[in-house]
Design a protein around this motif. Structure first.
Motif, short mmCIF file in Angstrom:
data_model
loop_
_atom_site.label_atom_id
_atom_site.label_comp_id
_atom_site.label_asym_id
_atom_site.label_seq_id
_atom_site.Cartn_x
_atom_site.Cartn_y
_atom_site.Cartn_z
N UNK A 37 -9.36 11.03 -5.00
CA UNK A 37 -9.53 10.49 -6.54
C UNK A 37 -9.53 8.36 -5.75
N UNK A 38 -8.89 7.71 -5.49
CA UNK A 38 -8.59 6.41 -5.04
C UNK A 38 -9.19 5.89 -3.99
N UNK A 39 -9.51 7.75 -3.57
CA UNK A 39 -11.09 6.93 -2.14
C UNK A 39 -10.20 6.78 -1.23
N UNK A 40 -8.57 6.80 -0.80
CA UNK A 40 -7.83 6.40 0.22
C UNK A 40 -7.68 7.65 1.03
N UNK A 41 -8.60 7.18 2.13
CA UNK A 41 -9.13 8.33 2.84
C UNK A 41 -7.50 8.34 4.01
N UNK A 42 -6.99 7.23 4.32
CA UNK A 42 -5.77 7.51 5.11
C UNK A 42 -4.71 8.37 5.21
N UNK A 43 -4.47 8.15 3.45
CA UNK A 43 -3.04 9.16 3.59
C UNK A 43 -3.91 10.51 2.94
N UNK A 44 -5.11 10.61 2.67
CA UNK A 44 -5.85 11.68 2.66
C UNK A 44 -5.80 12.44 4.09
N UNK A 45 -6.54 12.30 4.73
CA UNK A 45 -6.36 12.44 6.13
C UNK A 45 -4.96 13.35 6.68
N UNK A 46 -3.73 12.37 6.50
CA UNK A 46 -2.10 12.60 7.28
C UNK A 46 -2.27 13.68 6.05
N UNK A 94 0.87 -1.24 -0.09
CA UNK A 94 -0.17 -0.33 -0.07
C UNK A 94 1.31 1.66 -0.28
N UNK A 95 2.18 1.71 0.49
CA UNK A 95 2.95 2.55 0.45
C UNK A 95 3.35 2.93 -1.22
N UNK A 96 3.47 1.96 -1.60
CA UNK A 96 3.60 1.98 -3.12
C UNK A 96 2.56 2.35 -4.35
N UNK A 97 1.69 3.93 -3.89
CA UNK A 97 0.72 4.62 -5.16
C UNK A 97 1.59 5.79 -4.51
N UNK A 98 0.92 6.89 -5.57
CA UNK A 98 1.33 8.39 -5.70
C UNK A 98 1.17 8.36 -4.71
N UNK A 99 -0.13 8.60 -3.64
CA UNK A 99 -0.18 9.95 -2.87
C UNK A 99 0.11 9.47 -1.61
N UNK A 100 1.05 8.36 -1.28
CA UNK A 100 1.40 7.54 -0.30
C UNK A 100 2.98 8.41 -0.99
N UNK A 101 3.12 8.53 -1.92
CA UNK A 101 4.74 8.72 -2.65
C UNK A 101 5.18 10.69 -2.27
N UNK A 129 -1.27 17.26 -4.28
CA UNK A 129 -1.33 15.89 -5.25
C UNK A 129 -1.66 14.74 -4.38
N UNK A 130 -0.98 15.03 -3.37
CA UNK A 130 -1.52 13.94 -2.50
C UNK A 130 -2.65 13.49 -1.84
N UNK A 131 -3.00 14.45 -2.00
CA UNK A 131 -4.66 15.00 -1.55
C UNK A 131 -5.68 14.62 -2.47
N UNK A 132 -5.23 15.03 -3.89
CA UNK A 132 -5.95 14.66 -4.77
C UNK A 132 -5.88 13.31 -5.43
N UNK A 133 -5.06 12.56 -5.66
CA UNK A 133 -4.83 11.23 -5.98
C UNK A 133 -5.21 10.78 -4.70
N UNK A 134 -5.12 10.83 -3.28
CA UNK A 134 -6.10 9.85 -2.31
C UNK A 134 -7.40 10.29 -2.43
#
Length: 731
Positions: A393-402, A356-363, A386-391
């Motif tokens: 789009x991918x519905x990655x709430x954990x990265x979006x929150x951070x 899960x770390x190998x995603x554009x939003x996490x990087x 960029x991270x917020x936008x990618x998260x």
């Protein structure tokens, strides 16, 4: 001033959110009629006959228009379920019309089982296991179902121990992949018991480590090193030891075993393992603080990973970037993460990396963190956005929150408090949404774990059934041989009865000894003890009667009596372990017993058993052989001593739908007169027999709230005749 304003706004926001949640909590507890519809996500057509339920509550189905109405509350979980589409779990947030879109279940092209394969046990078994492996990483439940089908007994075909070993190995692989290491351990053990296999033993040692049974894991790996291993197996064992030692914080032993594995892999040119082991040695050195050695091995792993494939390369770059972050070498970290981002974007939809770390939003988020660590806030902001936008789009709430929170902190630190407040409000919204999502994930995980455990129990049951069937086949064969050798059935029956009598005496003696040793016996054991104490006089008198019939050469009468007696004994023994039996069965036992007593004393009394037609016998239960002692007293101590022929009446009368009355009436000599005829030994036996019955009734009434009520009285004014009335309640 601006900082004070920001703090005031944040405090006001939290207070208003808390007040809103309290008011909302007060109103959400009231149930309401939720209305909604279920439609196909592709065609937008309504779907009829869909199962709709509130988890742990109401249930309904959709009508022909795809609509439903169900009683619900805010916070309830709505479950939409059908064989035709993927189950949907929806948390109710407000009293509003709900539209649920569903997706058709994907029919994976699993290996097919033909009719011929089903008939051919070996082929069917292999196809089912292949299907289980096919779905192993896609659908745990379906994969386990195929293992279950493989283990199910086939017509004319028994599963061998080797096949059992294969099946439980696959089951262990499924449970280990889906993070059920405790179940995997049991599966691998079962596999090894059926068929010893080095690869399965290695998997068992890994499962021990994953379940945090570290000492068992180390012991298993070290034991494997004494076996004759292939080169690849030896690498796996040393690598497993290194993983386990790293998990318990023993860096020296971890590096030592990784190095042994690396040397073996290089010697035998096992390329993928060489890359992994360089990376793992680097991690172990980094964890121990040996940064120069760690960097050397990480450089090796990066070079080797590039020669494999893009997915392996980006995974290794991320790992090395984490190392540079820990070492505060942020420039190198940013460079590696930029390269990782480029490669992830170039891979596009082809990327199937599971980390899960190998995603554009996490990087992007980690690059921003590296800039923040250098206090380069303005350079960090674009990456966070960029991270917020990618998260999003991918519905990655954990990265979006951070990322949103980090962005709020940066705006606060650079003095842009309006943007900081706006970002903080977005952060609170994401946290609320993430909280709801996590609750759903926890609920789904609990359901998943429960369903997996149920399927595991089903497989364990199949294995037990298989062993039991083997025992039954063997026992049936032995019994058939025994029956064929028995030519004199009558002698065997008499011999069996003698054995039963001896066993009963032995059981009574053992029970008496145990009761004497235990000062505090519970009610259940007391009941079992009382049920097991039958009246020895009845058995001996019955056998004496048989003896007397034989003595006068009345073999037919003896046979008839003995047959009825054996039927009674069989029924008594069958019910001896039951607390309660149906009233109908108790009446059958009583009729058989009275028939035997009348057969012995036919010149002494007649009997009549009357049953109220309104009584639903199948709805009432009674403790086994509860009525027999009262009937025995009536015959032996009332009617037997009467000069004229007496009458025994047994009546079953319904008082109401919940209660019946059982009457045992004899016109014998009565209790007072009967006591005069008895010897001291007979008085002792009577008091013991009736005492046991009274104890049973007392214990039963204590356990089951006055289920049985007994009253004994004289029939006539001259104290002759005895009437026993028992009031029996349904529950």
């Amino acid at each position: 001033m601006k900082k004070l304003l920001f703090l005031f706004l944040a405090l006001a926001f939290f207070c208003s959110a808390d007040s809103f949640s309290q008011v909302k909590g007060l109103t959400d507890n009231k149930p309401f009629m939720l209305k909604g519809e279920v439609i196909d996500g592709e065609t937008n057509m309504p779907i009829a006959k869909v199962n709709v339920e509130i988890l742990g509550g109401q249930y309904t189905t959709t009508n022909f228009s795809g609509r439903f109405t169900i009683s619900a509350k805010i916070g309830d979980e709505l479950v939409i379920k059908s064989d035709d589409f993927v189950t949907v779990y929806y948390t109710i947030k407000e009293n509003d019309f709900v539209t649920v879109r569903v997706e058709k279940a994907k029919n994976e092209a699993a290996p097919l089982v033909s009719k011929r394969s089903k008939d051919d046990g070996q082929a069917g078994f292999n196809v089912y296991l292949d299907s289980a492996k096919f779905f192993l990483k896609k659908d745990a439940q379906k994969s386990i179902e195929y293992v279950t089908k493989a283990l199910e007994p086939k017509r004319g075909k028994t599963i061998s121990k080797k096949e059992n070993g294969f099946a439980f190995e696959v089951l262990g692989d499924i449970n280990l992949f889906w993070s059920q290491p405790d179940l995997a351990i049991e599966n691998y053990k079962q596999s090894i018991q059926n068929s010893a296999n080095t690869d399965v033993s290695i998997k068992l040692a890994k499962a021990f480590a994953q379940n945090k049974n570290y000492q068992e894991s180390i012991s298993s790996f070290q034991k494997l090193l004494k076996d004759n291993l292939s080169a690849y197996q030896k690498v796996e064992v040393y690598e497993g030891l290194g993983d386990t030692y790293k998990a318990i914080g023993d860096g020296v032993k971890s590096v030592f075993n990784y190095q042994k594995a690396l040397d073996t892999a290089k010697e035998n040119r096992i390329t993928p393992k060489i890359t992994n082991l360089n990376s793992k040695i680097g991690e172990a050195y980094a964890k121990s603080g040996a940064l120069n050695e760690a960097e050397e091995y990480f450089d090796n792993s990066l070079k080797l990973a590039k020669k494999e494939n893009k997915q392996r390369a980006v995974s290794e770059k991320n790992k090395v970037a984490d190392f540079y972050n820990q070492n505060r070498d942020y420039e190198k970290e940013i460079q590696l993460r930029e390269e990782t981002l480029e490669e992830l974007n170039s891979m596009g939809n082809a990327a199937t990396v599971e980390d899960e770390a190998l995603t554009p939003q996490r990087q992007n988020y980690k690059i921003a963190n590296a800039f923040v660590a250098q206090e380069k806030y303005k350079q960090a902001i674009p990456y966070l956005e960029k991270s917020i936008a990618e998260a999003d789009k991918k519905e990655d709430l954990t990265v979006q929150k951070d990322a949103v929170r980090k962005l709020s902190e940066i705006y606060r630190d650079i003095g842009e408090f309006d943007k900081a407040t706006e970002s903080y409000q977005r952060y609170v919204e994401v946290v609320d949404e993430l909280y709801v999502k996590k609750e759903q994930e926890i609920s789904q995980a609990a359901r998943f774990s429960k369903e997996i455990t149920q399927k595991q129990n089903r497989i364990a049951s199949l294995e037990n059934d298989r062993k039991l069937n083997e025992s039954r086949y063997k026992l049936a064969f032995e019994n058939q041989e025994l029956i064929e050798r028995n030519s004199q059935i009558q002698k065997w029956v008499i011999g069996s009865l003698i054995v039963i009598v001896l066993l009963l005496f032995f059981a009574a003696y053992t029970q008496y000894k145990n009761v004497k040793q235990q000062k505090f016996a519970n009610n259940v054991l007391a009941l079992k003890s009382l049920r097991s104490q039958m009246n020895p006089h009845f058995i001996f008198n019955a056998l004496n009667s048989v003896n007397s019939f034989i003595a006068v050469n009345d073999e037919r009468t003896a046979n008839k009596y003995l047959t009825d007696f054996s039927l009674l004994m069989r029924s008594v023994l069958e019910n001896s372990e039951e607390d309660f039996i149906p009233l109908e069965k108790e009446i059958e036992l009583l009729e058989l017993y009275v028939k035997l007593e009348h057969f012995r004393f036919k010149d002494k009394f007649d009997y009549k058993i009357t049953i109220d037609e309104n009584i639903k016998l199948n709805e009432f239960v009674i403790p086994p052989m509860l009525l027999q002692p009262y009937v025995e007293n009536a015959v032996w101590h009332g009617l037997r001593y009467k000069e004229a022929k007496g009458l025994l009446e047994i009546n079953f009368q319904q008082i109401n739908s919940e209660t019946i009355k059982i009457s045992i009436i004899d016109d014998g000599i009565g209790r007072s007169k009967s006591n005069e005829f008895k010897t001291e030994n007979q008085k002792k036996q009577k008091s013991k027999g009736m005492g046991n019955t009274q104890k049973r009734i007392a214990i039963l009434n204590e356990m089951y709230k006055d289920k049985v009520d007994v009253k004994v009285e004289n029939v006539f004014e001259n104290n002759e005749g005895t009437k026993v009335e028992l009031i029996l309640k349904k529950d």
